[in-house]
Design a protein around this motif. Structure first.
Motif, PDB file in Angstrom:
ATOM      1  N   SER A  38     -86.331 -20.795 -16.726  1.00 24.01           N
ATOM      2  CA  SER A  38     -86.969 -20.953 -18.034  1.00 24.01           C
ATOM      3  C   SER A  38     -86.221 -20.247 -19.154  1.00 24.01           C
ATOM      4  N   THR A  39     -85.258 -19.394 -18.812  1.00 22.83           N
ATOM      5  CA  THR A  39     -84.417 -18.756 -19.831  1.00 22.83           C
ATOM      6  C   THR A  39     -83.092 -19.492 -20.003  1.00 22.83           C
ATOM      7  N   GLY A  40     -82.928 -20.622 -19.334  1.00 23.69           N
ATOM      8  CA  GLY A  40     -81.687 -21.377 -19.403  1.00 23.69           C
ATOM      9  C   GLY A  40     -80.799 -21.059 -18.217  1.00 23.69           C
ATOM     10  N   ALA A  41     -79.493 -21.134 -18.434  1.00 22.12           N
ATOM     11  CA  ALA A  41     -78.537 -20.739 -17.394  1.00 22.12           C
ATOM     12  C   ALA A  41     -78.347 -19.230 -17.452  1.00 22.12           C
ATOM     13  N   THR A  42     -78.333 -18.583 -16.295  1.00 19.73           N
ATOM     14  CA  THR A  42     -78.223 -17.126 -16.260  1.00 19.73           C
ATOM     15  C   THR A  42     -77.049 -16.686 -15.399  1.00 19.73           C
ATOM     16  N   ILE A  43     -76.389 -15.613 -15.808  1.00 23.22           N
ATOM     17  CA  ILE A  43     -75.315 -14.997 -15.028  1.00 23.22           C
ATOM     18  C   ILE A  43     -75.566 -13.491 -14.983  1.00 23.22           C
ATOM     19  N   ASP A  44     -75.261 -12.872 -13.849  1.00 21.15           N
ATOM     20  CA  ASP A  44     -75.518 -11.446 -13.643  1.00 21.15           C
ATOM     21  C   ASP A  44     -74.331 -10.757 -13.001  1.00 21.15           C
ATOM     22  N   LEU A  45     -74.154  -9.488 -13.303  1.00 22.11           N
ATOM     23  CA  LEU A  45     -73.398  -8.552 -12.491  1.00 22.11           C
ATOM     24  C   LEU A  45     -74.416  -7.587 -11.924  1.00 22.11           C
ATOM     25  N   SER A  46     -74.275  -7.221 -10.659  1.00 22.54           N
ATOM     26  CA  SER A  46     -75.314  -6.415 -10.023  1.00 22.54           C
ATOM     27  C   SER A  46     -74.718  -5.376  -9.087  1.00 22.54           C
ATOM     28  N   THR A  47     -75.520  -4.363  -8.820  1.00 25.35           N
ATOM     29  CA  THR A  47     -75.128  -3.335  -7.861  1.00 25.35           C
ATOM     30  C   THR A  47     -76.378  -2.741  -7.256  1.00 25.35           C
ATOM     31  N   ASN A  48     -76.237  -2.121  -6.085  1.00 22.93           N
ATOM     32  CA  ASN A  48     -77.354  -1.411  -5.467  1.00 22.93           C
ATOM     33  C   ASN A  48     -77.241   0.064  -5.835  1.00 22.93           C
ATOM     34  N   ILE A  49     -78.227   0.571  -6.543  1.00 23.38           N
ATOM     35  CA  ILE A  49     -78.237   2.008  -6.823  1.00 23.38           C
ATOM     36  C   ILE A  49     -78.516   2.754  -5.525  1.00 23.38           C
ATOM     37  N   THR A  50     -79.504   2.266  -4.770  1.00 20.29           N
ATOM     38  CA  THR A  50     -79.791   2.736  -3.405  1.00 20.29           C
ATOM     39  C   THR A  50     -80.286   1.516  -2.631  1.00 20.29           C
ATOM     40  N   ASP A  51     -80.715   1.715  -1.394  1.00 19.07           N
ATOM     41  CA  ASP A  51     -81.304   0.614  -0.628  1.00 19.07           C
ATOM     42  C   ASP A  51     -82.648   0.195  -1.205  1.00 19.07           C
ATOM     43  N   TYR A  52     -83.200   1.022  -2.066  1.00 16.87           N
ATOM     44  CA  TYR A  52     -84.527   0.756  -2.623  1.00 16.87           C
ATOM     45  C   TYR A  52     -84.493   0.278  -4.076  1.00 16.87           C
ATOM     46  N   VAL A  53     -83.334   0.371  -4.712  1.00 17.58           N
ATOM     47  CA  VAL A  53     -83.234   0.019  -6.133  1.00 17.58           C
ATOM     48  C   VAL A  53     -81.935  -0.739  -6.391  1.00 17.58           C
ATOM     49  N   GLY A  54     -82.054  -1.890  -7.022  1.00 11.35           N
ATOM     50  CA  GLY A  54     -80.886  -2.641  -7.468  1.00 11.35           C
ATOM     51  C   GLY A  54     -80.972  -2.857  -8.967  1.00 11.35           C
ATOM     52  N   VAL A  55     -79.841  -3.034  -9.593  1.00 14.39           N
ATOM     53  CA  VAL A  55     -79.836  -3.257 -11.037  1.00 14.39           C
ATOM     54  C   VAL A  55     -78.986  -4.477 -11.350  1.00 14.39           C
TER      55      VAL A  55
END
Length: 275
Positions: A38-55
């Protein structure tokens, strides 16, 4: 909304501290994703801060869709009578001049344009190391003017503009009803209105899938939530408009958007891991 952001910060801090104590798996993987929703086409860069948190940090590209419709004019026999009176007065006070005859139009053709290209920073919070379900907290950033509506033929309202300049009584002016707003043309007969929301839009949602796939190179994720963009406001020729108590039907998507204080978000993403 400040309370929400405080809660978000506290949750991130507590989860980060708890997971850091349990293992050292911090910032060990990085990935990217592409998706649509619903926001259109999306692209992300991501990383795991820990096994419990990703950004996730990325952008959402919504096509600048144009939408043609018509909006109603506050038309009545009384207004027509007032215009005819103005015409008689104009010719009487301007010897030799001829004021054009005009029938107040029932509606005016307009075009609407959507402008909602955004960026985002989102934190995915997982209840367990091997659980893909997550709560997402963060924010979207975008333009304040998300919809622009304008007349496509200014000649339709040029004579109306002349009449409005003579008529000082707000209740007897001629204009268009857009949602709960009353819009009058400028001196050239042009109506240019913007629907504005907040540029900073806190986000809360739920979803399935890791910010970075944990056990595979490729993965899939889906997210459902809401952006809180505030109460939409109408600006006419750059000036904020107040709501009126006029009754009437406005055209299409703009009338609906003036009532919506949140923007629903549904996104499907294909995720990948770099390392």
């Amino acid at each position: 909304m400040k309370k929400l952001m405080i809660i978000v910060g506290a949750m991130l801090l507590s989860i980060g501290m708890a997971s850091a104590q349990s293992d050292s798996n911090i910032f060990t993987h990085m990935g990217a994703s592409i998706g649509v929703g619903s926001t259109g086409a999306t692209i992300d860069l991501s990383t795991n801060i820990t096994d419990y948190v990703g950004v996730r940090v990325g952008a959402d590209i919504m096509p600048k869709i144009k939408y043609k419709t018509d909006i109603d004019i506050n038309n009545s026999a009384e207004l027509q009578t007032q215009y005819d009176a103005w015409r008689v007065w104009y010719m009487a006070t301007n010897p030799g001049a001829t004021a054009p005859e005009m029938r107040v139009p029932e509606s005016v053709d307009v075009e609407g344009k959507l402008n909602n290209i955004t960026g985002h920073v989102l934190f995915d919070l997982y209840p367990g190391k091997n659980i893909d379900w997550h709560l997402t907290l963060g924010a979207y950033f975008g333009p304040t003017d998300v919809v622009n509506v304008y007349t496509t033929d200014d000649s339709q309202l040029l004579d109306v503009a002349k009449y409005n300049n003579w008529q000082n009584d707000r209740d007897l002016k001629i204009g268009a009803e857009l949602g709960d707003y009353f819009l009058t043309p400028d001196n050239n007969g042009h109506v240019d209105a913007d629907l504005k929301v907040k540029g900073f839009r806190p986000y809360v949602g739920i979803g399935w899938g890791r910010a970075v796939p944990k056990n595979h190179t490729l993965g899939f994720a889906v997210d459902l939530g809401c952006q809180f963009w505030g109460t939409p406001e109408i600006y006419l020729q750059g000036e904020k408009q107040n709501k009126s108590n006029l009754e009437g039907e406005a055209g299409g998507v703009v009338k609906t958007l003036t009532k919506i204080t949140v923007y629903p978000t549904l996104t499907f993403r294909l995720t990948g891991k770099f390392f």
